[in-house]
Write a protein that holds these residues in place. Structure first.
Motif, PDB file in Angstrom:
ATOM      1  N   SER A 225      37.806  72.187   4.233  1.00 37.90           N
ATOM      2  CA  SER A 225      37.076  71.202   3.544  1.00 37.90           C
ATOM      3  C   SER A 225      37.896  70.032   3.430  1.00 37.90           C
ATOM      4  O   SER A 225      39.068  69.983   3.470  1.00 37.90           O
ATOM      5  N   ARG A 226      37.277  68.975   2.754  1.00 41.19           N
ATOM      6  CA  ARG A 226      37.905  67.921   2.446  1.00 41.19           C
ATOM      7  C   ARG A 226      38.395  68.300   1.099  1.00 41.19           C
ATOM      8  O   ARG A 226      37.636  69.084   0.402  1.00 41.19           O
ATOM      9  N   TYR A 228      38.698  68.564  -2.950  1.00 48.22           N
ATOM     10  CA  TYR A 228      37.715  68.915  -3.568  1.00 48.22           C
ATOM     11  C   TYR A 228      38.278  69.244  -5.028  1.00 48.22           C
ATOM     12  O   TYR A 228      39.362  69.590  -4.972  1.00 48.22           O
ATOM     13  N   LYS A 229      37.399  69.263  -6.065  1.00 50.06           N
ATOM     14  CA  LYS A 229      37.830  69.809  -7.342  1.00 50.06           C
ATOM     15  C   LYS A 229      37.940  71.268  -7.357  1.00 50.06           C
ATOM     16  O   LYS A 229      37.469  72.109  -6.546  1.00 50.06           O
ATOM     17  N   LYS A 278      30.168  77.534   1.536  1.00 49.46           N
ATOM     18  CA  LYS A 278      29.790  76.673   0.437  1.00 49.46           C
ATOM     19  C   LYS A 278      28.805  77.532  -0.235  1.00 49.46           C
ATOM     20  O   LYS A 278      28.772  77.311  -1.726  1.00 49.46           O
ATOM     21  N   ALA A 284      29.895  73.898  -5.618  1.00 49.03           N
ATOM     22  CA  ALA A 284      30.293  73.137  -4.283  1.00 49.03           C
ATOM     23  C   ALA A 284      29.259  72.149  -3.658  1.00 49.03           C
ATOM     24  O   ALA A 284      29.347  71.977  -2.369  1.00 49.03           O
ATOM     25  N   ASP A 285      28.265  71.695  -4.263  1.00 45.75           N
ATOM     26  CA  ASP A 285      27.279  70.675  -3.537  1.00 45.75           C
ATOM     27  C   ASP A 285      27.869  69.550  -3.014  1.00 45.75           C
ATOM     28  O   ASP A 285      27.450  69.018  -1.836  1.00 45.75           O
ATOM     29  N   GLY A 286      29.046  68.854  -3.679  1.00 43.06           N
ATOM     30  CA  GLY A 286      29.598  67.859  -2.967  1.00 43.06           C
ATOM     31  C   GLY A 286      30.806  68.139  -1.976  1.00 43.06           C
ATOM     32  O   GLY A 286      31.255  67.190  -1.321  1.00 43.06           O
ATOM     33  N   LEU A 287      30.829  69.565  -1.637  1.00 47.54           N
ATOM     34  CA  LEU A 287      31.924  70.160  -0.650  1.00 47.54           C
ATOM     35  C   LEU A 287      31.543  69.606   0.689  1.00 47.54           C
ATOM     36  O   LEU A 287      30.407  69.935   1.252  1.00 47.54           O
ATOM     37  N   GLU A 288      32.534  69.096   1.545  1.00 44.56           N
ATOM     38  CA  GLU A 288      32.260  68.616   2.872  1.00 44.56           C
ATOM     39  C   GLU A 288      33.189  69.124   3.912  1.00 44.56           C
ATOM     40  O   GLU A 288      34.552  69.361   3.403  1.00 44.56           O
ATOM     41  N   ASP A 290      35.918  68.953   6.550  1.00 48.08           N
ATOM     42  CA  ASP A 290      36.597  68.054   7.234  1.00 48.08           C
ATOM     43  C   ASP A 290      36.910  68.377   8.794  1.00 48.08           C
ATOM     44  O   ASP A 290      36.786  67.385   9.559  1.00 48.08           O
TER      45      ASP A 290
END
Length: 358
Positions: A225-226, A228-229, A278, A284-288, A290
């Motif tokens: 992923s990118r 993330y928190k 995800k 994890a809604d904003g997880l993208e 990479d």
């Protein structure tokens, strides 16, 4: 051993880097050669789980736990190594097999704790699906593979080693059965001993000296992923996915710690795997996604490492294995001692190349 002992290490992945560092620290003159960059090929694609988990005989368990202890020693010698004993939560076996694993490894001294759903939720509160029964091993951890390898290589250079990346070894050179060095894309380099630690490329290099390495190189796809928190505290070895969060805060996952079968369409496999990952994480809604990696794991055909001198080829030492992250510090220490002093550690007894000819 004299300070003039010249050793070439082929491979700048974590195994080659560890062997080279231990050799340089012991006073050998070391040249590390890799046709890619620092970190090699397999190491950057590793899940990087340090463990002595289920599915192996006690002899191999003892080697793995010794290497876990050697990780602590290595991190003291090189404080910059990104090592974290973050613990592993495991439920990737049926309950009866988990119980058998826990009973066996507990008897061997592995620190396994049985946990229920509520306890699992305290360990990893952001999992959307929690097991009714799992095992937790607090002493398992990770070493970020590329950064660790680069730290070993940099300190080996400080100790006098030479690192040649972007240089291909084309053949081992011998005279009357005695190794004299290697031919490379940049010319011939002389040595007293050559260590083959080139992962998936090891078999082809060994073959130039008539040495057969019975290894396979299965692929494994891991999604990244990118950054993330923080969502994960440690290793999650679940029945559907294995995942962890890196020091860069990327969440990485495969269908097992070796990665997923990439199939005919690796991009599609990566997207599906990422969606499953995800869905397993709360928040994890904003997880993208990479990128994904496909690594080729150097795996001897019986599943266990090949570590030691090659019979009939004086001056050639082989170090090829799948569990490179777990085993790197112990293999580096033991190989350096054997190469320089002729002392073979008893823990390596089952893992010589000669076992395949018996």
């Amino acid at each position: 051993m004299t300070a003039a002992h010249e050793v070439i290490v082929i491979g700048a992945g974590i195994i080659g880097a560890s062997i080279a560092w231990h050799l340089a620290k012991a006073g050998a003159r070391v040249t590390i050669i890799d046709d890619s960059g620092a970190g090699g090929v397999a190491t950057p694609n590793s899940f990087a789980w340090i463990n002595a988990s289920w599915g192996n005989p006690e002899k191999y368990f003892r080697l793995r736990t010794r290497s876990m202890a050697e990780w602590t020693r290595l991190a003291k010698d090189l404080p910059g190594i990104p090592l974290a004993w973050c613990g592993g939560l495991c439920w990737d076996l049926p309950a009866a097999e988990l119980e058998a694993y826990a009973a066996e490894h507990s008897a061997w001294g592995y620190g396994i704790e049985r946990v229920d759903r509520a306890q699992a939720g305290l360990i990893e509160p952001n999992l959307t699906e929690l097991p009714d029964f799992a095992l937790y091993v607090a002493e398992e951890g990770v070493a970020e593979p590329v950064a660790t390898t680069q730290a070993l290589l940099a300190d080996a250079e400080r100790l006098g080693a030479r690192v040649l990346t972007g240089t291909a070894v084309t053949a081992l050179t011998q005279i009357n059965g005695m190794l004299t060095g290697v031919d490379t894309s940049g010319g011939r380099i002389a040595a007293d001993e050559v260590v083959i630690a080139a992962g998936a490329g090891s078999a082809a290099i060994a073959a130039t000296a008539g040495i057969k390495l019975p290894i396979e190189t299965p692929p494994g796809l891991i999604v990244h992923s990118r950054p993330y928190k923080k969502l994960l505290n440690g290793l999650v070895i679940g029945d559907r996915l294995h995942m962890r969060q890196t020091a860069e805060r990327r969440i990485i996952a495969g269908s097992d710690f070796g990665g997923a079968d990439p199939g005919m369409d690796a991009e599609a496999t990566a997207r599906d795997l990422f969606s499953a990952m995800k869905a397993m994480l709360r928040g994890a809604d904003g997880l993208e996604l990479d990128f994904h990696t496909v690594g080729y794991r150097p795996t001897p055909i019986d599943g266990f490492p090949i570590i030691g001198r090659a019979e009939g080829a004086s001056g050639v030492y082989v170090a090829v294995m799948h569990s490179g992250i777990t085993l790197a510090p112990a293999v580096g220490l033991f190989a350096a001692r054997e190469i320089l002093d002729g002392a073979r550690d008893p823990l390596l007894a089952p893992y010589g190349l000669e076992r395949f000819s018996q």
